[in-house]
Design an enzyme around this catalytic site. Sequence first.
Site, PDB file in Angstrom:
ATOM      1  N   GLU A 116      16.031  31.870  13.592  1.00  0.00           N
ATOM      2  CA  GLU A 116      16.875  31.701  14.774  1.00  0.00           C
ATOM      3  C   GLU A 116      16.831  32.859  15.763  1.00  0.00           C
ATOM      4  O   GLU A 116      17.849  33.529  16.007  1.00  0.00           O
ATOM      5  CB  GLU A 116      18.318  31.431  14.344  1.00  0.00           C
ATOM      6  CG  GLU A 116      18.489  30.123  13.616  1.00  0.00           C
ATOM      7  CD  GLU A 116      19.926  29.755  13.332  1.00  0.00           C
ATOM      8  OE1 GLU A 116      20.178  28.586  12.989  1.00  0.00           O
ATOM      9  OE2 GLU A 116      20.816  30.635  13.443  1.00  0.00           O
ATOM     10  N   GLU A 160      17.369  24.263   7.995  1.00  0.00           N
ATOM     11  CA  GLU A 160      18.820  24.359   7.788  1.00  0.00           C
ATOM     12  C   GLU A 160      19.479  23.112   8.346  1.00  0.00           C
ATOM     13  O   GLU A 160      19.136  22.646   9.440  1.00  0.00           O
ATOM     14  CB  GLU A 160      19.444  25.574   8.506  1.00  0.00           C
ATOM     15  CG  GLU A 160      19.157  26.909   7.892  1.00  0.00           C
ATOM     16  CD  GLU A 160      19.879  28.054   8.621  1.00  0.00           C
ATOM     17  OE1 GLU A 160      20.923  27.798   9.269  1.00  0.00           O
ATOM     18  OE2 GLU A 160      19.370  29.184   8.553  1.00  0.00           O
TER      19      GLU A 160
END
Length: 452
Positions: A174, A367
């Site tokens: 991320e 995720e």
Amino acid sequence: MIRRMANQEHPIPQFPAGFLWGVSTSAHQIEGAAELREPSVWDAFTAEPGRVKDGSTAAVAVDHYHRYREDVALLSGLGVDAYRFSISWPRVRAEGGLDFYDRLVDELCAAGVRPVPTLFHWDLPVAFQTVSDSGSAAGGGWLERDTAARYAEYVSVVAERLGDRVKKWITINEPAEHTLFGHALGAHAPGKRLMFDALPVAHHLLLAHGLGVQALRAAGATDIGIANSHGPTWPASQEAADVEAADFYDVLLNRLFADPVLLGEYPAGLGELMPGDVAADLKVIGEPLDFYGVNFYAPTRVGAPQGADIEFGGLTIPAELPFSVREIEDVPVTDFGWPVVPEALTELLTGFRERYGDRLPPVVITENGCSYEGIHDRARIDYLDGHLRALHRAVEAGVDVRGYFVWSLMDNFEWAEGYAQQFGLVHVNLDTQERTPKDSYGWYQELLRAQR
């Protein structure tokens, strides 16, 4: 108690043979044993009063460092194919720090669980943050190009040590959130509020990713990806100002981090804002990948600025930004206040396939999960059930999806939220460190049996 699957009359369809099923965690959120590693930017951040909502730190966290064998047993009992964890750069820099990951990888392999390490999950060694490569304290960290080079050196060390057993690697987790929350808005470590002056951070993280891919290839790795967070951006209305704001947000949070990796170019106008020899850097950033990791939680509804700061999902959106985040009405929300819209995952993945075509490698959902309190967590089961059905619809629509990882194995330190938000399939009593599988653990366990 093991709760049955959410929809017994219509079980989740079968995914393709060889589909990779797993769960994810990150080092800073679970390991503890802070005294056995160098400090990270998150240690410095949490030491500042008011930075974390409950005043907690991850110095002990859920003590995975000492309890990893117990946690691997939970993974084995769950029946996952793979475990995505992260390697702590500050721990690797400490004497004997890689020994822990040697032990963890050996334990995973002995249990028949494939290790899938992420090499950077936000916990930069604080030594790199406090002094810049020019020797001053004015910059430092990911504002400096040198940090990307140091990252590549660290990746080489880890790959040399673990590459005989680790076959699937993730470079960076991320970069969008680390840029926005940590450097633009100051809500995460290192706590800088640079707004659009944080763009060099995005570039250097992406450059580090490319250099990391090169380092892994040099070490013989053949299965490499990144874990980028993405979600559809929906305009608050069809008014021109709302559509323009939503397009800007989509570029900033989605295309800024996907286009360079998948296309080798920045969205129009952004390349000129980046530091260094951008054209040369993009050749590195665009190194071919074996899979593209997508972290997905929710779509975002975006409109024109409203002239005031907005609190949304634990984050303050400043009034001076050229967009505002709006509520998505008439949908459930998690305990974090995030909207639950499973069909947005199908939309995201089919949209990526249309945008990137054959430049998009096989996708892995690295995720997906939600925060809900309680061991009897029916809401989490419903969330996961809905998103897996949405994922299967994307597969049916022709998207090449190769795996799915639930966030997270167990409740942990949820960054600036402290321990208030609970994403785990396993509950952890922070006083005793006792692990208790939740109903969602039993549901996922049963789902995995049904998929085989």
